[in-house]
Motif scaffolding. Structure first.
Motif, PDB file in Angstrom:
ATOM      1  N   ALA A  42       7.722 -23.505  12.714  1.00 44.37           N
ATOM      2  CA  ALA A  42       7.462 -24.610  12.004  1.00 44.37           C
ATOM      3  C   ALA A  42       5.980 -25.036  11.985  1.00 44.37           C
ATOM      4  CB  ALA A  42       8.535 -25.507  11.987  1.00 44.37           C
ATOM      5  N   THR A  43       5.399 -24.931  13.098  1.00 48.21           N
ATOM      6  CA  THR A  43       3.869 -25.175  13.496  1.00 48.21           C
ATOM      7  C   THR A  43       3.212 -24.344  12.817  1.00 48.21           C
ATOM      8  OG1 THR A  43       4.833 -26.163  15.361  1.00 48.21           O
ATOM      9  CG2 THR A  43       2.372 -25.774  15.130  1.00 48.21           C
ATOM     10  N   ALA A  44       2.323 -24.529  11.806  1.00 47.71           N
ATOM     11  CA  ALA A  44       1.504 -23.859  11.056  1.00 47.71           C
ATOM     12  C   ALA A  44       0.622 -22.854  11.866  1.00 47.71           C
ATOM     13  CB  ALA A  44       0.450 -24.422   9.983  1.00 47.71           C
ATOM     14  N   GLY A  45       0.232 -21.770  11.677  1.00 44.43           N
ATOM     15  CA  GLY A  45      -0.696 -20.553  12.520  1.00 44.43           C
ATOM     16  C   GLY A  45       0.088 -20.187  13.757  1.00 44.43           C
ATOM     17  N   ILE A  46       1.391 -20.420  14.017  1.00 40.08           N
ATOM     18  CA  ILE A  46       2.050 -19.548  15.196  1.00 40.08           C
ATOM     19  C   ILE A  46       3.132 -18.769  14.739  1.00 40.08           C
ATOM     20  CG2 ILE A  46       3.071 -20.214  17.415  1.00 40.08           C
ATOM     21  CD1 ILE A  46       1.687 -22.753  17.426  1.00 40.08           C
ATOM     22  N   TYR A  47       3.308 -17.887  15.135  1.00 39.78           N
ATOM     23  CA  TYR A  47       4.244 -16.787  14.846  1.00 39.78           C
ATOM     24  C   TYR A  47       4.995 -16.113  15.814  1.00 39.78           C
ATOM     25  CZ  TYR A  47       0.824 -17.403  10.942  1.00 39.78           C
ATOM     26  OH  TYR A  47       0.001 -17.596   9.965  1.00 39.78           O
ATOM     27  N   LEU A  48       6.128 -15.628  15.527  1.00 34.05           N
ATOM     28  CA  LEU A  48       6.861 -15.306  16.655  1.00 34.05           C
ATOM     29  C   LEU A  48       7.194 -13.665  16.361  1.00 34.05           C
ATOM     30  CD1 LEU A  48       9.968 -17.871  16.348  1.00 34.05           C
ATOM     31  CD2 LEU A  48       7.945 -17.778  18.035  1.00 34.05           C
ATOM     32  N   ALA A  49       7.261 -12.831  17.714  1.00 35.02           N
ATOM     33  CA  ALA A  49       7.880 -11.517  17.642  1.00 35.02           C
ATOM     34  C   ALA A  49       8.626 -11.238  18.590  1.00 35.02           C
ATOM     35  CB  ALA A  49       6.370 -10.743  17.665  1.00 35.02           C
ATOM     36  N   GLY A  50       9.477 -10.642  18.597  1.00 36.43           N
ATOM     37  CA  GLY A  50      10.415  -9.993  19.812  1.00 36.43           C
ATOM     38  C   GLY A  50      11.580 -10.989  20.205  1.00 36.43           C
ATOM     39  N   ALA A  51      12.062 -10.476  21.348  1.00 31.10           N
ATOM     40  CA  ALA A  51      13.367 -11.258  21.833  1.00 31.10           C
ATOM     41  C   ALA A  51      12.962 -12.660  22.391  1.00 31.10           C
ATOM     42  CB  ALA A  51      13.705 -10.219  23.031  1.00 31.10           C
ATOM     43  N   CYS A  52      11.944 -13.009  22.290  1.00 35.65           N
ATOM     44  CA  CYS A  52      11.890 -14.589  22.423  1.00 35.65           C
ATOM     45  C   CYS A  52      12.474 -15.436  21.348  1.00 35.65           C
ATOM     46  CB  CYS A  52      10.212 -14.981  22.656  1.00 35.65           C
ATOM     47  SG  CYS A  52       9.256 -14.446  21.084  1.00 35.65           S
ATOM     48  N   GLN A  53      12.604 -14.854  20.265  1.00 37.71           N
ATOM     49  CA  GLN A  53      13.168 -15.593  19.270  1.00 37.71           C
ATOM     50  C   GLN A  53      14.651 -15.349  19.327  1.00 37.71           C
ATOM     51  OE1 GLN A  53      12.963 -13.705  15.443  1.00 37.71           O
ATOM     52  NE2 GLN A  53      13.440 -15.475  14.379  1.00 37.71           N
ATOM     53  N   GLY A  54      15.198 -14.406  19.938  1.00 40.25           N
ATOM     54  CA  GLY A  54      16.610 -13.915  20.002  1.00 40.25           C
ATOM     55  C   GLY A  54      16.847 -12.608  20.361  1.00 40.25           C
ATOM     56  N   PRO A  55      17.989 -12.086  20.826  1.00 39.95           N
ATOM     57  CA  PRO A  55      18.125 -10.970  21.304  1.00 39.95           C
ATOM     58  C   PRO A  55      17.883  -9.945  20.207  1.00 39.95           C
ATOM     59  CG  PRO A  55      20.041 -12.187  22.179  1.00 39.95           C
ATOM     60  CD  PRO A  55      19.255 -13.185  21.027  1.00 39.95           C
ATOM     61  N   LYS A  56      17.052  -8.881  20.739  1.00 45.23           N
ATOM     62  CA  LYS A  56      16.669  -7.835  19.679  1.00 45.23           C
ATOM     63  C   LYS A  56      16.489  -6.335  20.366  1.00 45.23           C
ATOM     64  CE  LYS A  56      14.348 -10.351  16.454  1.00 45.23           C
ATOM     65  NZ  LYS A  56      13.846 -11.598  17.103  1.00 45.23           N
TER      66      LYS A  56
END
Ligand SMILES: Cc1cc2nc3c(=O)[nH]c(=O)nc-3n(C[C@H](O)[C@H](O)[C@H](O)COP(=O)(O)OP(=O)(O)OC[C@H]3O[C@@H](n4cnc5c(N)ncnc54)[C@H](O)[C@@H]3O)c2cc1C
Ligand code: SF4
Ligand code: SF4
Lengths: 665, 177
Positions: A541-555
């Motif tokens: 939701a904070t502009a300019g910050i993106y997510l990748a991998g298992a920090c967002q959920g199991p993957k």
């Protein structure tokens, strides 16, 4: 604004069937200040938009209201048309007489009356509207990637290959993350290190990547396009520029019996060490808590034997500030471990499994190390207690995962697959051994995944038992596993030599603290939240910050890599322009009235409000006032409703505009 | 002349202050699903419930709204992360204040309606409209004015009913915006 145009749309029959649009247009024409009003069959069509543009020119309109569908549908369309006609787009508004009126009220008189009211309200909003200019912010074309697992590595390589500078920050002494620990990987059973280590080397050698290992994020300031990130470089006690990676220090270190984290505590390492032979960088680090020199001041062997004189006991933590325009968060996961219930873990523990007291109950990652050719047993499956080859191995799935009563309701996603993989690896290495798996469901969505799982069950002789394990205990050198087989409807008891638990995938320790520094949100388990579960799965939701991998959920790895490349693509999109344009609906402070109480600062979730000093000509401080950084402001207006002196105002939703609408009720 | 027990046959004016991201979209969904509900509600769109100043609510009541609805995203779903939490807190305090000054709290409702809850929007609006319909037109500001007058007679033996019906008071009431 005195010359407002009102355009009432029929939307074919959608509006006109229940709303008398001619009457609405006529009533609108009678509102003071409305210079022109009409109704038209399809306002959003080309002729409809042309009608609007022509009317603006012919009637010298200085504000436009289109009474039609939801602004969520066509606000952009009409604002563009208004802009083409020479109006400021923010002087064009929409009155929603379809979704909020014609479609929900059958009574023609009532619906018409309501449509008139809605138009009246919105005309007031247009009247008090202001021209807004888009905000442009410069973009620093340099990215920060936090976490050097496969997610961070992939994202860093993609952005760097596109020609942009990347700073990669990893808190461990080496990059690689969990993937470097794996033996073979599903669904193809290729060797993890064989595909991982070349990528790790690429990162280290890439001219566009600055790699900081053994480093952490201390502080994050700024906003999209313009972050200032303070990175703490923990003292390695070894000078990276001098060290040749010969490894003499490690062989001579007298302290050798420290459990190796990389091998899940099963192999041993010295106090000066690299986590694993293929580590990148291949520079050792001194574990100060276990080093005799640091603990008692006596020893210093490594410094003596180091040819290039790279060992430096005096080294201190240092800080650097990195300017970046975008951030990719890729901090991965940790496993819930039954013998080490992490503090604050939502899982309640497994007393019935002999909670952490039986040495031959291990987790999945430990099994990976046992099966790995570079692991503590050289790839032989030997059990921890006595080093014997286990002939009966029980695998238990969903330990902690999908167990609402234990505290976690989500599925850890990779366990069904890695357990199937484990049974195969076991079967390949111990031909006369037998693997049992306790499972409730098999969840194997993914290309080639179900085929892989079936192979484990049908060809590799793993016995799958649908049911739960109720209790485990040590009997002699065996572990008695008591469970149920709900398909047959009986109790089962297995004497196992080794038990492998597929424990829950959890966020890394400190994930919440990092999120707070970054100003991003996280769920109740501390996994990072994407901006939208379906449409913005890699953005925060904070502009300019993106997510990748298992920090967002199991993957699993394929999903992780896909998301990492997606995050990199988002970064590249951001970097494609020199300046960033954003919606001008942001707050502004009236410095004359601001009393500097900073109540606004406390409520701003974006940290957009700064303290600004007002000085007179002599340079004396007159007062401190609030300043809203337009690049950071999310445009919620919470500050405005909070400000006790009414000195802060959100453009596009000013008090004047809203009050005028309420007056028109 | 008290309003409570009379059966009211009037069309209440309901004003809804909603956030763009959840409730406004939820109301849109009710529309696209062609759900039907009373036409009494007038919607004012805000970026976030966090932007809603209690003064707006007061003003709406003053301008003849018989019921006010404030509605936004569910806790944790705020597009701006925490705006709805600030709003919730602000309105908890504000309700206490309204209560203190004698406004019937049944006229002011706070609710969470997500973009997926078209049905909930319909329920909330219908319920509030019908509840306010049975309560009758918003009389509180009138009474407030009376209370103020009473206080000047506090401790005296003046008959309140004659005061309430006095022409001065009627004039004073009529002059309120
Ligand atoms: C037992 C087991 C077997 C598996 N087998 C397979 C398989 O066969 N096939 C498959 O596809 N997937 C498999 N997986 C899943 C796979 O491990 C993950 O998909 C993958 O590791 C996720 O990568 P990541 O980069 O997101 O996280 P990680 O690998 O966890 O990497 C995160 C990195 O970030 C670093 N970090 C954390 N916090 C910070 C911080 N605050 N600052 C800086 N750095 C930080 C960590 O030190 C780490 O290096 C398995 C998982 C398990 C548990
Ligand atoms: S803008 Fe308002 S809330 Fe913010 S510091 Fe100034 S007076 Fe205080
Ligand atoms: S409008 Fe919202 S995001 Fe912008 S400064 Fe105010 S509180 Fe912060």
């Amino acid at each position: 604004m005195s010359r407002i145009g009102v355009f009432v749309c029929h939307c074919g029959e959608n509006i006109s069937r229940t709303v008398d649009v001619e009457q609405v247009a006529k009533a609108a024409g009678e509102i003071p200040g409305v210079a022109y009003s009409c109704d038209y069959k399809y306002m959003c069509s080309d002729p409809g938009q042309t009608l609007l543009k022509k009317a603006v020119a012919e009637h010298k309109l200085d504000g436009v209201l289109v009474a039609a569908c939801s602004p969520r549908m066509h606000e952009k369309t009409f604002r563009k048309a208004a802009e083409a006609a020479g109006l400021n787009p923010y002087l064009c508004e929409m009155a929603n007489i379809r979704e909020h009126c014609s479609w929900v009220h059958e009574d023609r008189d009532m619906a018409t009356a309501k449509a008139k009211d809605i138009v009246k309200l919105m005309v007031e909003r247009v009247r008090k509207g202001k021209s807004l200019a888009p905000i442009t912010v410069p973009v620093t074309k340099r990215a920060l990637v936090i976490g050097g697992g496969i997610a961070g590595i992939q994202a860093a390589l993609d952005v760097a290959d596109a020609g942009h500078q990347v700073v990669l920050v990893e808190r461990d002494p080496s990059i690689g993350g969990h993937m470097a620990q794996l033996s073979e990987t599903f669904p193809t059973l290729d060797c993890s290190q064989c595909i991982m280590t070349p990528k790790m080397v690429d990162v280290a050698n890439h001219p566009n990547i600055t790699l900081y290992t053994y480093s952490e994020i201390e502080k994050v300031d700024g906003y999209i396009g313009n972050f200032q990130v303070t990175v703490k470089h923990k003292a390695r006690s070894v000078d990276e520029s001098k060290c040749t990676g010969c490894g003499v220090c490690m062989t001579k270190c007298p302290k050798k019996k420290i459990p190796n984290e990389f091998d899940q505590g099963h192999g041993m390492r010295p106090a000066i060490y690299v986590p694993f032979p293929q580590a990148v960088p291949n520079t050792p680090v001194i574990d100060r808590e276990n080093c005799t020199m640091f603990q008692s001041g006596k020893c210093g062997v490594c410094a003596k034997v180091c040819g290039p004189g790279a060992v430096d006991y005096e080294q201190k933590d240092t800080l650097t500030v990195e300017d970046v325009g975008a951030i990719v968060v890729a901090t991965g996961f940790k496993l819930y471990t039954i013998d080490r219930k992490p503090e604050g873990s939502p899982i309640q523990g497994y007393g019935e499994f002999g909670y952490g007291t039986i040495p031959d109950i291990i987790d999945g990652m430990t099994f990976e190390r046992l099966a790995s050719a570079s692991g503590p047993t050289g790839g032989k499956i030997l059990r921890p207690s006595d080093g014997k080859e286990p002939k009966q191995v029980v695998f238990i799935q969903c330990v902690g995962s999908r167990a609402r009563e234990k505290g976690i309701s989500y599925c850890s996603k990779v366990c069904c697959m890695y357990t199937a993989k484990h049974t195969m690896l076991y079967h390949h290495k111990v031909h006369d051994g037998q693997a049992y798996v306790f499972f409730m469901d098999a969840r194997t969505p993914g290309k080639g995944y179900d085929e892989f799982w079936r192979r484990a069950v049908e060809e590799e002789e793993a016995v799958y038992i649908r049911g739960m394990v109720s209790r485990m205990y040590q009997r002699g050198d065996k572990i008695v596993v008591m469970g149920s087989d709900i398909q047959v409807g009986t109790q089962v008891e297995i004497e196992a030599d080794l038990v492998v638990l597929a424990t829950a995938v959890q966020p890394q320790d400190g994930a919440d603290l990092l999120a707070q520094k970054l100003g991003i949100s996280y769920d109740k388990y501390n996994f990072y939240s994407e901006a939208h579960a379906k449409l913005k799965p890699v953005e925060c939701a904070t502009a300019g910050i993106y997510l990748a991998g298992a920090c967002q959920g199991p993957k699993d790895i394929p999903d992780t890599v896909s998301q990492a490349s997606a995050a990199a693509a988002k970064v590249m999109t951001l970097f494609a322009k020199d300046k960033l344009e954003r919606d001008p609906v942001v707050a502004k402070v009236n410095e004359k009235y601001c009393v500097g109480c900073f109540a606004c600062k406390k409520v701003c979730a974006y940290g957009a409000i700064e303290e600004k000093e007002i000085r007179d000509r002599q340079g004396n401080l007159v007062k401190k006032v609030a300043y809203v950084n337009p690049g950071v402001c999310g445009g919620c207006g919470t500050c405005q409703a909070t400000c006790p002196s009414k000195s802060i105002e959100l453009d596009g939703y000013t008090d004047e505009q809203i009050m005028a609408m309420i007056e028109a009720l | 002349m008290h309003a409570e027990h009379i059966k009211h046959d009037f069309e209440p004016k309901i004003v809804a202050f909603v956030c763009t991201w959840c409730t406004y979209a939820g109301a849109d969904l009710a529309g696209t699903s062609r759900m039907q509900y009373p036409s009494n509600v007038r919607v004012l769109k805000f970026p976030c419930t966090g932007r809603i100043d209690p003064v707006f609510i007061l003003r709406a009541f003053q301008k003849g709204a018989d019921g006010v609805l404030v509605s936004g995203c569910h806790p944790g779903d705020c597009h701006y992360m925490a705006g709805n939490f600030h709003a919730r807190r602000r309105f908890a305090a504000f309700r206490a204040l309204l209560n203190f000054v004698g406004v019937d709290l049944n006229r002011l409702q706070f609710s969470w309606v997500s973009a997926a809850e078209g049905g909930k929007w319909v329920d909330v609006v219908t319920e509030l409209t019908e509840r306010v319909r049975t309560m009758g037109p918003m009389p509180e500001f009138k009474e407030l004015e009376h209370e103020e007058q009473w206080s000047t007679f506090a401790g005296t033996s003046v008959d309140k009913s004659t005061v309430l019906n006095s022409p001065e008071l009627k004039e004073a009431y009529d002059s309120i915006g």
